[in-house]
Design a protein around this motif. Structure first.
Motif, PDB file in Angstrom:
ATOM      1  N   ARG A  59      14.737  -1.513   0.367  1.00 53.02           N
ATOM      2  CA  ARG A  59      13.803  -0.478   0.795  1.00 53.02           C
ATOM      3  C   ARG A  59      14.429   0.602   1.678  1.00 53.02           C
ATOM      4  N   THR A 111      14.028   1.516   6.812  1.00 55.24           N
ATOM      5  CA  THR A 111      13.244   1.424   5.591  1.00 55.24           C
ATOM      6  C   THR A 111      11.919   2.144   5.799  1.00 55.24           C
ATOM      7  N   ASP A 112      11.127   2.162   4.752  1.00 48.98           N
ATOM      8  CA  ASP A 112       9.809   2.802   4.840  1.00 48.98           C
ATOM      9  C   ASP A 112       8.843   2.013   5.710  1.00 48.98           C
ATOM     10  N   ARG A 113       9.268   0.850   6.221  1.00 46.31           N
ATOM     11  CA  ARG A 113       8.420   0.034   7.088  1.00 46.31           C
ATOM     12  C   ARG A 113       8.867   0.084   8.549  1.00 46.31           C
ATOM     13  N   LEU A 160      15.887   3.890   3.307  1.00 46.09           N
ATOM     14  CA  LEU A 160      15.630   5.308   3.107  1.00 46.09           C
ATOM     15  C   LEU A 160      16.891   6.005   2.606  1.00 46.09           C
TER      16      LEU A 160
END
Length: 208
Positions: free
Chosen positions: A60, A10-12, A62
């Motif tokens: 979330r 994810t973006d985290r 990608l």
């Protein structure tokens, strides 16, 4: 025996290029990234989370093609793939181009993992009737194989009608890009593998 890694990113999380480099350096042979384009609020409780999967992975994640493209220049032998994408929810002409491009840029290191999906709301948002998702995915893969193989290419089916067209690049592997069909050991999945797949895949785990 060859081992690979499949991991939601994810973006985290760490960057996919960093993960790909680390996976190759540690002797693994492949890296697969899943997808969910979105998680409808009305379906925000999956029927069952695989061990190690977070609810944010569904919300979330990608885009696997963009993420894997960043792994191409930082690896040399690592196989790169999707584990899995929902083929019925993709435009097959665009998807064929994405696969061909990554395979071309990586020198033939791409593998396409596909599945059929469990989320009715997600499929509906893509305009895919849930009961037809397997038949649509089948036609999408058959069309893509024609686009990878033929020049000009065409495909005519129940859900898809494509008149002769030109498309390039062709995959470095040709029309034999591996298509791995995800899911349980069911008759329907085995039939799909036999007709238009290369193999199958089932469980995946988050590296710790």
């Amino acid at each position: 025996m060859r081992f690979g890694i499949t991991c939601f990113l994810t973006d985290r999380d760490m960057a996919p290029s960093e993960l790909a480099r680390a996976v190759e350096e540690r002797g693994f042979t492949s890296l697969y990234l899943p997808e969910h384009t979105h998680l409808p609020v009305r379906a925000d409780t999956p029927p069952a989370l695989v061990e190690g999967v977070r609810i944010d992975d569904y919300k979330r994640s990608l885009d696997p093609f963009v993420a894997l493209a960043t792994a191409v220049p930082v690896t040399s032998s690592l196989r790169l793939g999707t584990g899995i994408i929902l083929a019925a929810q993709h435009d097959p002409i665009v998807l064929a181009k994405q696969v061909a491009t990554i395979d071309h840029l990586s020198g033939g290191r791409f593998e396409l993992g596909i599945g059929f999906g469990w989320n009715r709301a997600e499929a509906a948002d893509h305009g895919v009737p849930f009961g037809d998702r397997r038949a649509i995915a089948r036609e999408h893969i058959l069309c893509m194989r024609a686009l990878w193989r033929d020049d000009p290419a065409e495909f005519h089916g129940e859900f898809l009608d494509l008149d002769p067209c030109w498309t390039a690049p062709k995959p470095a592997q040709g029309a034999d890009v591996p298509v791995l069909i995800g899911g349980g050991a069911t008759g329907a999945n085995f039939a799909a593998i036999a007709e238009y797949g290369t193999g199958g895949c089932h469980r995946w785990f988050r590296p710790r």
